[in-house]
Motif scaffolding. Sequence first.
Motif, PDB file in Angstrom:
ATOM      1  N   MET A  15       0.836  -1.185  -0.035  1.00 17.28           N
ATOM      2  CA  MET A  15       0.054  -0.195  -0.025  1.00 17.28           C
ATOM      3  C   MET A  15       0.851   1.261  -0.028  1.00 17.28           C
ATOM      4  O   MET A  15       0.426   2.418  -0.509  1.00 17.28           O
ATOM      5  N   LYS A  16       2.162   1.167   0.494  1.00 13.09           N
ATOM      6  CA  LYS A  16       2.763   2.479   0.536  1.00 13.09           C
ATOM      7  C   LYS A  16       3.259   2.953  -0.792  1.00 13.09           C
ATOM      8  O   LYS A  16       3.207   4.210  -0.995  1.00 13.09           O
ATOM      9  N   TRP A  17       3.278   2.176  -1.940  1.00 10.40           N
ATOM     10  CA  TRP A  17       3.437   2.590  -3.168  1.00 10.40           C
ATOM     11  C   TRP A  17       2.330   3.361  -3.667  1.00 10.40           C
ATOM     12  O   TRP A  17       2.617   4.441  -4.363  1.00 10.40           O
ATOM     13  N   TYR A  18       1.110   3.066  -3.391  1.00  5.00           N
ATOM     14  CA  TYR A  18      -0.050   3.815  -3.629  1.00  5.00           C
ATOM     15  C   TYR A  18      -0.205   5.258  -2.778  1.00  5.00           C
ATOM     16  O   TYR A  18      -0.569   6.168  -3.466  1.00  5.00           O
ATOM     17  N   PHE A  19       0.052   4.671  -1.618  1.00  7.10           N
ATOM     18  CA  PHE A  19       0.250   5.863  -0.635  1.00  7.10           C
ATOM     19  C   PHE A  19       1.264   7.063  -1.334  1.00  7.10           C
ATOM     20  O   PHE A  19       0.853   8.469  -1.045  1.00  7.10           O
ATOM     21  N   ASP A  20       2.311   6.523  -1.817  1.00  4.48           N
ATOM     22  CA  ASP A  20       3.131   7.709  -2.343  1.00  4.48           C
ATOM     23  C   ASP A  20       2.684   8.518  -3.418  1.00  4.48           C
ATOM     24  O   ASP A  20       2.829   9.786  -3.320  1.00  4.48           O
ATOM     25  N   ILE A  21       1.764   7.880  -4.222  1.00  6.16           N
ATOM     26  CA  ILE A  21       0.902   8.766  -5.219  1.00  6.16           C
ATOM     27  C   ILE A  21      -0.006   9.780  -4.612  1.00  6.16           C
ATOM     28  O   ILE A  21       0.185  10.996  -5.162  1.00  6.16           O
ATOM     29  N   MET A  22      -0.743   9.251  -3.603  1.00  8.53           N
ATOM     30  CA  MET A  22      -1.695  10.429  -3.247  1.00  8.53           C
ATOM     31  C   MET A  22      -1.162  11.374  -2.027  1.00  8.53           C
ATOM     32  O   MET A  22      -1.700  12.262  -2.295  1.00  8.53           O
ATOM     33  N   LEU A  23      -0.293  10.979  -1.550  1.00  9.41           N
ATOM     34  CA  LEU A  23       0.522  11.760  -0.243  1.00  9.41           C
ATOM     35  C   LEU A  23       1.801  12.295  -0.359  1.00  9.41           C
ATOM     36  O   LEU A  23       2.009  13.477   0.258  1.00  9.41           O
ATOM     37  N   GLY A  24       2.640  11.722  -1.486  1.00  7.16           N
ATOM     38  CA  GLY A  24       3.939  12.105  -1.691  1.00  7.16           C
ATOM     39  C   GLY A  24       3.949  12.838  -3.100  1.00  7.16           C
ATOM     40  O   GLY A  24       5.341  13.154  -3.269  1.00  7.16           O
ATOM     41  N   ARG A  25       3.152  13.134  -3.696  1.00 10.51           N
ATOM     42  CA  ARG A  25       3.319  13.399  -5.144  1.00 10.51           C
ATOM     43  C   ARG A  25       3.787  15.059  -5.355  1.00 10.51           C
ATOM     44  O   ARG A  25       4.286  15.248  -6.469  1.00 10.51           O
TER      45      ARG A  25
END
Length: 444
Positions: A168-178
């Motif tokens: 899930m971290k990979w997808y959180f990076d898109i939403m939270l770290g973009r």
Amino acid sequence: MRTIDWKEIEKNIENGRFPQWLVTDPEIYELEKERIFGRTWQFLAHESELKEPGSFVTRMMVDDPIILVKNKNGEINAFLNSCSHRGVRLCTEDYGNKKAFSCPYHGWTYNLNGELIGVVAGNKVFGESMDKSEWGLRPVPRVESYQGMIFGNLDPDAMSLEDYLGEMKWYFDIMLGRSDGGMEVRGVPQRWVAKANWKMTSENFAADPYHVQTTHRSAVELKLTPSDPLYASYGHQVVLSNGHGINVITSATGRSNNIYQGMPESMWPMFEKNLNKEQLDIFSRVQNFVGGVFPNLSFLSSCSGTEGTKYNHLQFRVWRPLGPDQVEIWVWYMIDKALPEDYKEKSYKGFIATFGAAGTLEQDDTENWARIVEASQGLMARDRNLSYNNMLNYLMGLDNLDPDENFPGPGKAYPTCYTDHIARSMHKYWLELITKEPEVKSHE
């Protein structure tokens, strides 16, 4: 507690069937509190809610009241919100800023590190024998964060947050770290109580785009969403480890009508700098991200608007159980710090009109969740002998859908969001946790 045939339940879950009596059974709920919520990571706050030293928020981990506070060194501490003298709830405010916390009962005072620094009448009533260092606030056993998201765990021996989040971290990076600076919470979390079971609300976001065209029919009639009955099916449902999952919803063409969810072009260079090629590919094509982190954190990255133009936003929500048939819903609105203020304000207004206790879509969902509870509490629905074919149906995609090996992200991705793969994964992880006996620890 009556004998439960866990092997029979496991067999049914494996075959896409979930016994209806498990939804609201009081004995099952007591097990859930201990074995699921007592062992898993639960979302508490976002770092942007604690801006300055002394900033605090009060939250709940099911029945445990929690204080999160930023100390003078900029560190965020989390404690049981209970005075160590007589157990009174120490702080009743939802948020604020304090130099210290004083108990309203007997006046014991604690600093921002949870240390007991003041005792009324001190040595005159307790003498010299009481060691104040032994009577500080009790810390949450584990507190860790990822991309600004702060989680707590009541199990000191739990796996790390990063291991728990896994893919899930990979997808959180898109939403939270973009974007540069990450995300920020705007306003305070909305809160309200609904008649619902936490499993069904979590499942609704993480695993069930299939409900959109029927439940939210009014939004279709108002032309807020497309009339295509397969609208929410396009894209991929992605099963992740530890009961987590995400739906990457696109359009019928596999692309998005608005690249990068309609975010201003001024933001695109940030996305291209902060995300890798595969993440950019998915972000450029997605209409909505919707999913969940087991057990009770859900998220939705979508677009809302009240005057024709839609604006992106990200919401995180926690389904805090108040019982087997009631939840307290917490919803955080989040937006990129780097966005222009005008965009943020219009996005926030669109979010408020669509979601929250008075939102157009929210009212649809809460009606159905209440009806699930109402229909699951009677003698027939809770018959444990299953003599009434007493199963809920999770057969979508069970034996007629293969993973898409070409999907660029991690996890097992199925080429439609109309499938029960995430729901079945959630049920399996639920069963794994609830049947795991607590370890007996020696006290040497």
